[in-house]
Design a protein around this motif. Structure first.
Motif, PDB file in Angstrom:
ATOM      1  N   LYS A 283       0.947  -1.152   0.224  1.00  0.00           N
ATOM      2  CA  LYS A 283       0.036  -0.009  -0.021  1.00  0.00           C
ATOM      3  C   LYS A 283       0.892   1.186  -0.045  1.00  0.00           C
ATOM      4  O   LYS A 283       0.521   2.301  -0.712  1.00  0.00           O
ATOM      5  CB  LYS A 283      -0.805  -0.025   1.183  1.00  0.00           C
ATOM      6  CG  LYS A 283      -1.996  -0.907   1.161  1.00  0.00           C
ATOM      7  CD  LYS A 283      -2.622  -0.936   2.596  1.00  0.00           C
ATOM      8  CE  LYS A 283      -3.822  -1.996   2.457  1.00  0.00           C
ATOM      9  NZ  LYS A 283      -4.407  -2.251   3.837  1.00  0.00           N
ATOM     10  N   GLU A 284       1.999   1.224   0.794  1.00  0.00           N
ATOM     11  CA  GLU A 284       2.832   2.538   0.836  1.00  0.00           C
ATOM     12  C   GLU A 284       3.485   2.752  -0.466  1.00  0.00           C
ATOM     13  O   GLU A 284       3.465   3.913  -0.764  1.00  0.00           O
ATOM     14  CB  GLU A 284       3.946   2.238   1.724  1.00  0.00           C
ATOM     15  CG  GLU A 284       3.352   2.072   3.342  1.00  0.00           C
ATOM     16  CD  GLU A 284       2.495   3.353   3.754  1.00  0.00           C
ATOM     17  OE1 GLU A 284       3.044   4.508   3.229  1.00  0.00           O
ATOM     18  OE2 GLU A 284       1.370   3.246   4.139  1.00  0.00           O
TER      19      GLU A 284
ATOM     20  N   LYS B 137       0.779   4.539  -2.381  1.00  0.00           N
ATOM     21  CA  LYS B 137       0.266   5.772  -2.019  1.00  0.00           C
ATOM     22  C   LYS B 137       1.581   6.936  -2.322  1.00  0.00           C
ATOM     23  O   LYS B 137       1.199   7.922  -2.575  1.00  0.00           O
ATOM     24  CB  LYS B 137       0.340   5.904  -0.420  1.00  0.00           C
ATOM     25  CG  LYS B 137      -0.888   5.348   0.168  1.00  0.00           C
ATOM     26  CD  LYS B 137      -1.149   5.359   1.768  1.00  0.00           C
ATOM     27  CE  LYS B 137      -1.978   4.494   2.405  1.00  0.00           C
ATOM     28  NZ  LYS B 137      -1.795   4.184   3.740  1.00  0.00           N
TER      29      LYS B 137
ATOM     30  N   ILE C  73      -8.403   4.332  -3.258  1.00  0.00           N
ATOM     31  CA  ILE C  73      -7.349   5.356  -3.729  1.00  0.00           C
ATOM     32  C   ILE C  73      -7.596   5.612  -5.055  1.00  0.00           C
ATOM     33  O   ILE C  73      -7.392   6.920  -5.576  1.00  0.00           O
ATOM     34  CB  ILE C  73      -5.939   4.888  -3.552  1.00  0.00           C
ATOM     35  CG1 ILE C  73      -5.000   5.984  -3.308  1.00  0.00           C
ATOM     36  CG2 ILE C  73      -5.478   3.846  -4.652  1.00  0.00           C
ATOM     37  CD1 ILE C  73      -3.679   5.672  -2.884  1.00  0.00           C
TER      38      ILE C  73
END
Ligand SMILES: *Cc1c(COP(=O)(O)O)cnc(C)c1O
Length: 430
Positions: free
Chosen positions: A186-187, A190, A228
């Motif tokens: 996820k990072e 992002k 997202i």
């Protein structure tokens, strides 16, 4: 097992066809073998030209969930060929299959048929770019989306670095709009959105990655991608070329309860003939020619034979309890396989009826980087052992195995028996 005829056939094929094959993995190089040539297949049994038989877990790369040469599919197809095999003019069959696909797969309000998964993905990406008027796409390391130029981006390239192609013949400029991130990270996603957010047309993902072997999503990764992309006005594209009609009738999107903006399906939907499709929300699909400005076409697209085979296959799969029974059978088999192989340092990843054994010394891989820790020599040795005992697994660590509704308990028991008896070298954990 003797492969004299196959060996001879391979030598001759190699004279006229590069590497003797029309798709690279068929060459069996990853497992240190040369190809067998197939004479016929029925159900889950392959027969090669030397007369050897194999229980098939590759199933033409996931196509034959209902078994090879399925009687009811063959019956419909034989009738259909009598009426002509392509017209370049619409048929009722196209609407019939489009209607079913649209009713079954939540994210495919409208559908267009093409001839291969590659074409489906290529067209869906063009559409995503046309719709959003953005250029960047984000894909995940180890996911495969066909061989279109702009999608052949080096897996394993660093996070936040722009892609370089992993094929000769693709100018760097063609892949400069492809961003890559590790799956389940996820990072990394992002960070890429923080940098490129308003320029990312679409995030493309295999909801169950199967082209690095099977690697399940973790910690709501797919829900995170849905959120997202929405937040940044990007489209979420599920490449369900393998998972469509594989895990459930509604694909991985139904399995995980997520509705993407665009979806591609292939393999199963053509019932063994060259067909694939892309689809999505009506508002997006209405941008396609002839109603909209995004061009896309195909001489044999939606041809009556592939449509007939697709409809006949969905008829079989739509019978009550098909997936419950298939997935139950698969779960039982896979957990027994895991048990049998565990002492050998093997981890079997799976989702539903798709699975891959990894030779990682007991570590469960969650992304491509971790998949690559697997001992490929050990995988090859295991593959050859199964092969020599009449079991045809998908011939690379970076592929999935599949269970069909036609695999019998006796056939599955035989694999468990072989796995128990396997005396491979123990893998040292890393
Ligand atoms: C097989 C596959 C493709 C490519 O489909 P082809 O019919 O081989 O062109 C694309 N995406 C995924 C996820 C696939 O498994």
């Amino acid at each position: 097992m003797k492969h004299n005829k196959s060996d001879k056939a391979f030598a001759e094929a190699s004279e006229y066809i590069p590497g003797g094959v029309n798709s690279p993995v068929r060459a069996l190089r990853a497992v240190g073998e040369t190809p067998i040539f197939i004479d016929r297949a029925k159900g889950v049994t392959l027969t090669d030209i030397d007369g050897n038989q194999y229980t098939d877990f590759c199933l033409s790369w996931g196509v034959f969930i209902a078994g090879h040469a399925n009687d009811s599919v063959l019956q419909e197809v034989s009738k259909a060929v009598q009426r002509g095999t392509s017209y370049g003019i619409p048929t009722l069959l196209e609407t019939e299959l489009a209607k079913r696909v649209s009713q079954l797969i939540p994210g495919m309000e409208q559908v267009r048929f093409v001839n291969s998964g590659t074409e489906a993905v290529m067209s869906a990406i063009r559409l995503a770019r046309g719709y959003t008027r953005r250029n960047y796409i984000l894909k995940f390391e180890g996911c495969y989306h066909g061989h279109a130029d702009h999608l052949l981006v080096a897996a394993g390239s660093g996070v936040a670095t722009q892609g370089r192609s992993n094929s000769a013949g693709v100018p760097d400029d063609f892949v400069r709009y492809a961003l890559t991130a590790p799956f389940n990270d996820k990072e990394a996603v992002k960070k890429l959105f923080a940098k490129y957010g308003s320029d990312i047309a679409t995030v493309i993902v295999e909801p169950v990655p199967a082209n690095m072997g099977v690697v399940p999503e973790e910690d709501g990764f797919l829900h995170f991608l849905r959120a997202i992309t929405r937040e940044h006005g990007s489209l979420l594209l599920f490449d369900e070329v393998i998972t469509g009609f594989r895990l459930t009738l509604g694909g991985a999107q139904q399995y995980y309860g997520i509705e993407p903006d665009l979806t591609t399906v292939g393999k199963i939907v053509g019932g063994g003939f060259p067909a694939a499709a892309f689809g999505g929300r009506r508002e997006i699909m209405q941008l396609l020619a002839p109603v909209g400005p995004v061009y896309q076409a195909g001489t044999l697209s939606g041809n009556p034979i592939a449509m007939t085979a697709g409809i006949a296959t969905l008829d079989i799969l739509s019978q009550p309890d098909t997936y419950e029974q298939l997935n139950d059978k698969a779960e039982r088999f896979i957990s027994r396989l895991q048990e049998a192989l565990e002492p050998k340092g093997v981890v079997v990843n799976h989702v539903g009826n798709m699975f891959t054994p990894y030779f990682t010394g007991g570590n469960r891989p969650r992304n491509f980087q971790e998949v690559r820790q697997s001992n490929l020599d050990e995988f090859a040795r295991f593959w050859r052992y199964m092969f020599n005992n009449g079991v045809y697994l998908s011939p690379s660590q970076f592929e999935a195995d599949f269970i069909s509704i036609q695999h019998t308990e006796a056939e599955l028991d035989k694999v468990i028996e072989l796995a128990r008896e396997y005396r491979g070298e123990l893998v040292i954990g890393n």
